[in-house]
Design an enzyme around this catalytic site. Structure first.
Site, PDB file in Angstrom:
ATOM      1  N   LYS A   9      37.299  35.899  22.473  1.00 30.07           N
ATOM      2  CA  LYS A   9      35.852  35.946  22.264  1.00 30.07           C
ATOM      3  C   LYS A   9      35.537  36.553  20.888  1.00 30.07           C
ATOM      4  O   LYS A   9      36.425  37.114  20.234  1.00 30.07           O
ATOM      5  CB  LYS A   9      35.219  36.760  23.408  1.00 30.07           C
ATOM      6  CG  LYS A   9      35.407  36.101  24.788  1.00 30.07           C
ATOM      7  CD  LYS A   9      34.726  36.908  25.891  1.00 30.07           C
ATOM      8  CE  LYS A   9      34.829  36.212  27.244  1.00 30.07           C
ATOM      9  NZ  LYS A   9      34.089  36.941  28.302  1.00 30.07           N
ATOM     10  N   TYR A  49      29.550  28.054  30.414  1.00 24.69           N
ATOM     11  CA  TYR A  49      29.159  29.066  31.403  1.00 24.69           C
ATOM     12  C   TYR A  49      28.064  28.560  32.351  1.00 24.69           C
ATOM     13  O   TYR A  49      27.290  29.352  32.869  1.00 24.69           O
ATOM     14  CB  TYR A  49      28.696  30.340  30.694  1.00 24.69           C
ATOM     15  CG  TYR A  49      29.835  31.228  30.204  1.00 24.69           C
ATOM     16  CD1 TYR A  49      30.810  31.699  31.094  1.00 24.69           C
ATOM     17  CD2 TYR A  49      29.929  31.639  28.882  1.00 24.69           C
ATOM     18  CE1 TYR A  49      31.844  32.525  30.676  1.00 24.69           C
ATOM     19  CE2 TYR A  49      30.966  32.469  28.448  1.00 24.69           C
ATOM     20  CZ  TYR A  49      31.914  32.906  29.345  1.00 24.69           C
ATOM     21  OH  TYR A  49      32.937  33.735  28.935  1.00 24.69           O
ATOM     22  N   PHE A  57      22.093  38.274  33.009  1.00 26.96           N
ATOM     23  CA  PHE A  57      22.781  38.549  31.738  1.00 26.96           C
ATOM     24  C   PHE A  57      23.114  37.278  30.961  1.00 26.96           C
ATOM     25  O   PHE A  57      23.746  37.340  29.898  1.00 26.96           O
ATOM     26  CB  PHE A  57      24.062  39.355  31.996  1.00 26.96           C
ATOM     27  CG  PHE A  57      25.040  38.686  32.935  1.00 26.96           C
ATOM     28  CD1 PHE A  57      25.923  37.697  32.489  1.00 26.96           C
ATOM     29  CD2 PHE A  57      25.079  39.042  34.278  1.00 26.96           C
ATOM     30  CE1 PHE A  57      26.807  37.079  33.351  1.00 26.96           C
ATOM     31  CE2 PHE A  57      25.973  38.424  35.152  1.00 26.96           C
ATOM     32  CZ  PHE A  57      26.832  37.436  34.682  1.00 26.96           C
ATOM     33  N   ARG A  85      44.963  35.203  34.413  1.00 28.31           N
ATOM     34  CA  ARG A  85      43.921  36.164  34.803  1.00 28.31           C
ATOM     35  C   ARG A  85      44.519  37.554  34.983  1.00 28.31           C
ATOM     36  O   ARG A  85      43.872  38.561  34.710  1.00 28.31           O
ATOM     37  CB  ARG A  85      43.249  35.718  36.105  1.00 28.31           C
ATOM     38  CG  ARG A  85      42.428  34.444  35.987  1.00 28.31           C
ATOM     39  CD  ARG A  85      41.058  34.653  35.411  1.00 28.31           C
ATOM     40  NE  ARG A  85      40.142  35.314  36.336  1.00 28.31           N
ATOM     41  CZ  ARG A  85      38.826  35.387  36.152  1.00 28.31           C
ATOM     42  NH1 ARG A  85      38.277  34.834  35.072  1.00 28.31           N
ATOM     43  NH2 ARG A  85      38.061  36.006  37.007  1.00 28.31           N
ATOM     44  N   THR A  91      36.943  41.511  35.085  1.00 26.85           N
ATOM     45  CA  THR A  91      35.807  41.251  34.192  1.00 26.85           C
ATOM     46  C   THR A  91      35.373  42.533  33.474  1.00 26.85           C
ATOM     47  O   THR A  91      35.099  42.538  32.279  1.00 26.85           O
ATOM     48  CB  THR A  91      34.619  40.687  35.001  1.00 26.85           C
ATOM     49  OG1 THR A  91      35.079  39.560  35.752  1.00 26.85           O
ATOM     50  CG2 THR A  91      33.479  40.264  34.093  1.00 26.85           C
ATOM     51  N   ARG A 102      42.075  43.478  28.879  1.00 29.83           N
ATOM     52  CA  ARG A 102      40.735  44.070  28.932  1.00 29.83           C
ATOM     53  C   ARG A 102      40.767  45.587  29.092  1.00 29.83           C
ATOM     54  O   ARG A 102      39.917  46.294  28.548  1.00 29.83           O
ATOM     55  CB  ARG A 102      39.918  43.409  30.030  1.00 29.83           C
ATOM     56  CG  ARG A 102      39.431  42.008  29.603  1.00 29.83           C
ATOM     57  CD  ARG A 102      38.916  41.233  30.772  1.00 29.83           C
ATOM     58  NE  ARG A 102      38.249  39.990  30.394  1.00 29.83           N
ATOM     59  CZ  ARG A 102      37.848  39.081  31.275  1.00 29.83           C
ATOM     60  NH1 ARG A 102      38.043  39.291  32.570  1.00 29.83           N
ATOM     61  NH2 ARG A 102      37.255  37.977  30.867  1.00 29.83           N
ATOM     62  N   ASN A 112      34.274  41.980  26.462  1.00 32.51           N
ATOM     63  CA  ASN A 112      35.579  42.090  27.134  1.00 32.51           C
ATOM     64  C   ASN A 112      36.655  41.198  26.502  1.00 32.51           C
ATOM     65  O   ASN A 112      37.620  40.805  27.164  1.00 32.51           O
ATOM     66  CB  ASN A 112      35.441  41.868  28.647  1.00 32.51           C
ATOM     67  CG  ASN A 112      34.867  40.501  28.997  1.00 32.51           C
ATOM     68  OD1 ASN A 112      34.645  39.658  28.118  1.00 32.51           O
ATOM     69  ND2 ASN A 112      34.643  40.253  30.274  1.00 32.51           N
ATOM     70  N   HIS A 115      38.412  35.301  27.383  1.00 29.31           N
ATOM     71  CA  HIS A 115      38.050  34.511  28.565  1.00 29.31           C
ATOM     72  C   HIS A 115      39.299  33.884  29.166  1.00 29.31           C
ATOM     73  O   HIS A 115      40.211  33.502  28.436  1.00 29.31           O
ATOM     74  CB  HIS A 115      37.076  33.384  28.187  1.00 29.31           C
ATOM     75  CG  HIS A 115      36.989  32.301  29.223  1.00 29.31           C
ATOM     76  ND1 HIS A 115      36.172  32.414  30.324  1.00 29.31           N
ATOM     77  CD2 HIS A 115      37.648  31.125  29.357  1.00 29.31           C
ATOM     78  CE1 HIS A 115      36.325  31.331  31.085  1.00 29.31           C
ATOM     79  NE2 HIS A 115      37.213  30.534  30.523  1.00 29.31           N
ATOM     80  N   GLU A 126      37.290  23.114  31.805  1.00 31.98           N
ATOM     81  CA  GLU A 126      37.140  23.828  30.524  1.00 31.98           C
ATOM     82  C   GLU A 126      38.016  23.206  29.427  1.00 31.98           C
ATOM     83  O   GLU A 126      37.587  23.087  28.274  1.00 31.98           O
ATOM     84  CB  GLU A 126      37.458  25.310  30.714  1.00 31.98           C
ATOM     85  CG  GLU A 126      36.412  26.007  31.586  1.00 31.98           C
ATOM     86  CD  GLU A 126      36.760  27.429  31.977  1.00 31.98           C
ATOM     87  OE1 GLU A 126      35.870  28.137  32.483  1.00 31.98           O
ATOM     88  OE2 GLU A 126      37.929  27.848  31.807  1.00 31.98           O
TER      89      GLU A 126
HETATM   90  P1  GTP Z   1      35.217  34.975  31.727  1.00 29.79           P
HETATM   91  O1  GTP Z   1      36.690  34.914  31.599  1.00 29.79           O
HETATM   92  O2  GTP Z   1      34.524  35.221  30.400  1.00 29.79           O
HETATM   93  O3  GTP Z   1      34.652  33.794  32.467  1.00 29.79           O
HETATM   94  O4  GTP Z   1      34.928  36.298  32.578  1.00 29.79           O
HETATM   95  P2  GTP Z   1      35.140  36.486  34.150  1.00 29.79           P
HETATM   96  O5  GTP Z   1      35.596  35.216  34.792  1.00 29.79           O
HETATM   97  O6  GTP Z   1      35.981  37.689  34.339  1.00 29.79           O
HETATM   98  O7  GTP Z   1      33.660  36.835  34.627  1.00 29.79           O
HETATM   99  P3  GTP Z   1      32.453  35.824  34.950  1.00 29.79           P
HETATM  100  O8  GTP Z   1      32.892  34.407  34.796  1.00 29.79           O
HETATM  101  O9  GTP Z   1      31.858  36.258  36.232  1.00 29.79           O
HETATM  102  O10 GTP Z   1      31.429  36.184  33.784  1.00 29.79           O
HETATM  103  C1  GTP Z   1      31.571  35.607  32.504  1.00 29.79           C
HETATM  104  C2  GTP Z   1      31.264  36.658  31.467  1.00 29.79           C
HETATM  105  O11 GTP Z   1      29.917  37.072  31.606  1.00 29.79           O
HETATM  106  C3  GTP Z   1      32.072  37.946  31.598  1.00 29.79           C
HETATM  107  O12 GTP Z   1      33.338  37.879  30.972  1.00 29.79           O
HETATM  108  C4  GTP Z   1      31.182  38.940  30.912  1.00 29.79           C
HETATM  109  O13 GTP Z   1      31.332  38.886  29.493  1.00 29.79           O
HETATM  110  C5  GTP Z   1      29.807  38.444  31.282  1.00 29.79           C
HETATM  111  N1  GTP Z   1      29.324  39.168  32.459  1.00 29.79           N
HETATM  112  C6  GTP Z   1      29.705  39.015  33.743  1.00 29.79           C
HETATM  113  N2  GTP Z   1      29.047  39.848  34.552  1.00 29.79           N
HETATM  114  C7  GTP Z   1      28.227  40.559  33.739  1.00 29.79           C
HETATM  115  C8  GTP Z   1      27.272  41.583  33.976  1.00 29.79           C
HETATM  116  O14 GTP Z   1      27.056  42.031  35.100  1.00 29.79           O
HETATM  117  N3  GTP Z   1      26.610  42.064  32.872  1.00 29.79           N
HETATM  118  C9  GTP Z   1      26.833  41.582  31.617  1.00 29.79           C
HETATM  119  N4  GTP Z   1      26.152  42.097  30.575  1.00 29.79           N
HETATM  120  N5  GTP Z   1      27.730  40.628  31.368  1.00 29.79           N
HETATM  121  C10 GTP Z   1      28.404  40.120  32.410  1.00 29.79           C
HETATM  122 MG    MG Z   2      34.659  33.382  34.480  1.00 26.40          MG
END
Ligand code: GTP
Ligand code: MG
Length: 150
Positions: A9, A49, A57, A85, A91, A102, A112, A115, A126
């Site tokens: 990212k 996304y 968010f 993962r 996350t 992370r 973080n 992805h 994707e």
């Molecule tokens: P990705 O690998 O980026 O997809 O992350 P993830 O699979 O661990 O989490 P998810 O797909 O649920 O969310 C995608 C991204 O949205 C996260 O990596 C965060 O950067 C952001 N995100 C998720 N939950 C929150 C939240 O509660 N607050 C904020 N500010 N950002 C969030």
């Molecule tokens: Mg995700």
């Protein structure tokens, strides 16, 4: 072989962590299939996304992800999605175990570093979204006899 979509990212790129993240996937035995360096536009990120479109968010997420260049990659190997993962951690960096990307480098859920696809079907979607077919490179891994995953 299973493939996963991993992307450094904008904060990961700006903080000079591209090499560190590639290194962790390489040393784990995954095979690099595709990689590029680009500044993603909002239309692409909205699609990437789209499952999160209703979240409070979401707008911040798209602003963050379009704030600078990213490094999209495809890595291949046995259980690449699940193990990828695991290399990433949770996350929320604060909930991630030490030794994960992370936990070691992330700052908060909104920054973080990296992805990773959350399921095989997500990975397929994707990979097709970020790469053209001819950008996925077909080659023989010379370590295949020693690396189970290949
Ligand atoms: P990705 O690998 O980026 O997809 O992350 P993830 O699979 O661990 O989490 P998810 O797909 O649920 O969310 C995608 C991204 O949205 C996260 O990596 C965060 O950067 C952001 N995100 C998720 N939950 C929150 C939240 O509660 N607050 C904020 N500010 N950002 C969030
Ligand atoms: Mg995700």
């Amino acid at each position: 072989q299973e493939r996963t979509f991993i992307m450094v990212k904008p904060d990961g790129v700006q903080r000079g962590l591209v090499g560190e993240i590639i290194r962790r996937f390489e040393r784990r035995g995954f095979k690099l299939v595709a990689m590029k360096f680009m500044h993603a536009d909002e239309a692409l990120l909205n699609k990437h996304y789209e499952a999160l479109a209703g979240k409070p968010f979401f707008k911040n997420l798209i602003t963050y992800m379009s704030s600078g260049p990213v490094v999209p990659m495809v890595w291949e190997g046995a259980q690449a999605v699940k193990l990828g993962r695991m290399l990433l951690g949770e996350t929320d960096p604060a909930k991630s175990l030490p030794g994960t990307i992370r936990a070691d480098f992330g700052q908060c859920v909104g920054a973080n570093i990296v992805h990773g696809s959350d399921a095989i079907e997500t990975a397929d979607r994707e990979i097709a979204l970020w790469f053209k077919k001819d950008e996925l490179i077909d080659y023989k891994s010379c370590v295949a006899p020693y690396v189970h995953a290949h």
